[in-house]
Design a protein around this motif. Structure first.
Motif, PDB file in Angstrom:
ATOM      1  N   ASP A 169       0.831  -1.198   0.000  1.00  0.00           N
ATOM      2  CA  ASP A 169       0.000   0.000   0.000  1.00  0.00           C
ATOM      3  C   ASP A 169       0.869   1.253   0.000  1.00  0.00           C
ATOM      4  O   ASP A 169       1.942   1.282   0.589  1.00  0.00           O
ATOM      5  N   ILE A 170       0.336   2.304  -0.614  1.00  0.00           N
ATOM      6  CA  ILE A 170       1.000   3.606  -0.560  1.00  0.00           C
ATOM      7  C   ILE A 170       0.294   4.426   0.504  1.00  0.00           C
ATOM      8  O   ILE A 170      -0.925   4.518   0.539  1.00  0.00           O
ATOM      9  N   HIS A 171       1.087   5.005   1.377  1.00  0.00           N
ATOM     10  CA  HIS A 171       0.583   5.798   2.492  1.00  0.00           C
ATOM     11  C   HIS A 171       1.115   7.221   2.336  1.00  0.00           C
ATOM     12  O   HIS A 171       2.330   7.414   2.193  1.00  0.00           O
ATOM     13  N   VAL A 172       0.235   8.215   2.332  1.00  0.00           N
ATOM     14  CA  VAL A 172       0.650   9.615   2.221  1.00  0.00           C
ATOM     15  C   VAL A 172       0.689  10.206   3.625  1.00  0.00           C
ATOM     16  O   VAL A 172      -0.246  10.039   4.407  1.00  0.00           O
ATOM     17  N   ARG A 173       1.809  10.893   3.910  1.00  0.00           N
ATOM     18  CA  ARG A 173       1.996  11.475   5.240  1.00  0.00           C
ATOM     19  C   ARG A 173       2.930  12.676   5.136  1.00  0.00           C
ATOM     20  O   ARG A 173       3.668  12.818   4.147  1.00  0.00           O
ATOM     21  N   PRO A 174       2.914  13.560   6.133  1.00  0.00           N
ATOM     22  CA  PRO A 174       3.897  14.643   6.161  1.00  0.00           C
ATOM     23  C   PRO A 174       5.310  14.066   6.292  1.00  0.00           C
ATOM     24  O   PRO A 174       5.505  13.030   6.913  1.00  0.00           O
ATOM     25  N   PHE A 175       6.264  14.741   5.689  1.00  0.00           N
ATOM     26  CA  PHE A 175       7.638  14.250   5.768  1.00  0.00           C
ATOM     27  C   PHE A 175       8.223  14.477   7.152  1.00  0.00           C
ATOM     28  O   PHE A 175       7.722  15.272   7.936  1.00  0.00           O
ATOM     29  N   THR A 176       9.275  13.738   7.431  1.00  0.00           N
ATOM     30  CA  THR A 176       9.993  13.838   8.697  1.00  0.00           C
ATOM     31  C   THR A 176      11.465  14.108   8.389  1.00  0.00           C
ATOM     32  O   THR A 176      11.900  13.946   7.235  1.00  0.00           O
ATOM     33  N   PRO A 177      12.247  14.483   9.385  1.00  0.00           N
ATOM     34  CA  PRO A 177      13.684  14.673   9.136  1.00  0.00           C
ATOM     35  C   PRO A 177      14.359  13.437   8.535  1.00  0.00           C
ATOM     36  O   PRO A 177      15.307  13.570   7.752  1.00  0.00           O
ATOM     37  N   ASP A 178      13.867  12.253   8.844  1.00  0.00           N
ATOM     38  CA  ASP A 178      14.456  11.033   8.269  1.00  0.00           C
ATOM     39  C   ASP A 178      14.222  10.920   6.769  1.00  0.00           C
ATOM     40  O   ASP A 178      14.909  10.159   6.082  1.00  0.00           O
ATOM     41  N   ASP A 179      13.250  11.663   6.236  1.00  0.00           N
ATOM     42  CA  ASP A 179      12.906  11.603   4.814  1.00  0.00           C
ATOM     43  C   ASP A 179      13.692  12.594   3.958  1.00  0.00           C
ATOM     44  O   ASP A 179      13.604  12.560   2.730  1.00  0.00           O
ATOM     45  N   VAL A 180      14.431  13.494   4.572  1.00  0.00           N
ATOM     46  CA  VAL A 180      15.032  14.621   3.846  1.00  0.00           C
ATOM     47  C   VAL A 180      15.897  14.169   2.677  1.00  0.00           C
ATOM     48  O   VAL A 180      15.784  14.714   1.572  1.00  0.00           O
ATOM     49  N   ASP A 181      16.764  13.209   2.845  1.00  0.00           N
ATOM     50  CA  ASP A 181      17.648  12.805   1.746  1.00  0.00           C
ATOM     51  C   ASP A 181      16.845  12.260   0.561  1.00  0.00           C
ATOM     52  O   ASP A 181      17.134  12.602  -0.599  1.00  0.00           O
ATOM     53  N   ALA A 182      15.827  11.459   0.828  1.00  0.00           N
ATOM     54  CA  ALA A 182      14.993  10.916  -0.253  1.00  0.00           C
ATOM     55  C   ALA A 182      14.187  12.024  -0.923  1.00  0.00           C
ATOM     56  O   ALA A 182      14.037  12.038  -2.158  1.00  0.00           O
ATOM     57  N   VAL A 183      13.677  12.968  -0.136  1.00  0.00           N
ATOM     58  CA  VAL A 183      12.933  14.102  -0.695  1.00  0.00           C
ATOM     59  C   VAL A 183      13.847  14.917  -1.598  1.00  0.00           C
ATOM     60  O   VAL A 183      13.474  15.287  -2.715  1.00  0.00           O
ATOM     61  N   TRP A 184      15.056  15.200  -1.132  1.00  0.00           N
ATOM     62  CA  TRP A 184      15.999  15.984  -1.938  1.00  0.00           C
ATOM     63  C   TRP A 184      16.326  15.262  -3.252  1.00  0.00           C
ATOM     64  O   TRP A 184      16.379  15.897  -4.310  1.00  0.00           O
ATOM     65  N   GLU A 185      16.527  13.965  -3.186  1.00  0.00           N
ATOM     66  CA  GLU A 185      16.816  13.202  -4.410  1.00  0.00           C
ATOM     67  C   GLU A 185      15.670  13.328  -5.418  1.00  0.00           C
ATOM     68  O   GLU A 185      15.911  13.479  -6.616  1.00  0.00           O
TER      69      GLU A 185
END
Length: 75
Positions: free
Chosen positions: A5-21
């Protein structure tokens, strides 16, 4: 929730590198990579806190980030 399943949620500091990519990949795809100046540190500094100027929703599939939606307020 099923791991597929795909889950949509607000990003967290742990997501920053993937978000930047994903932000960088969009800049490459849309042809503005030469003007892309955002760094992971910029995202960490400006994307969190009491009143951040922007936010990111991530679409997570299991532990992987499958997509992003960046939102910001235009006064």
């Amino acid at each position: 929730m099923n791991a597929n399943d795909i889950h949509v949620r607000p990003f967290t500091p742990d997501d920053v590198d993937a978000v930047w990519e994903l932000m960088r990949a969009l800049a490459v795809f849309e042809g503005y990579i030469d003007a892309f100046a955002v760094t992971p540190d910029d995202i960490r500094l400006h994307g969190f806190g009491a009143a951040p100027p922007f936010g990111v929703f991530v679409a997570a599939k299991g532990e992987a980030i499958a997509g992003i939606a960046v939102h910001y307020h235009i006064p």
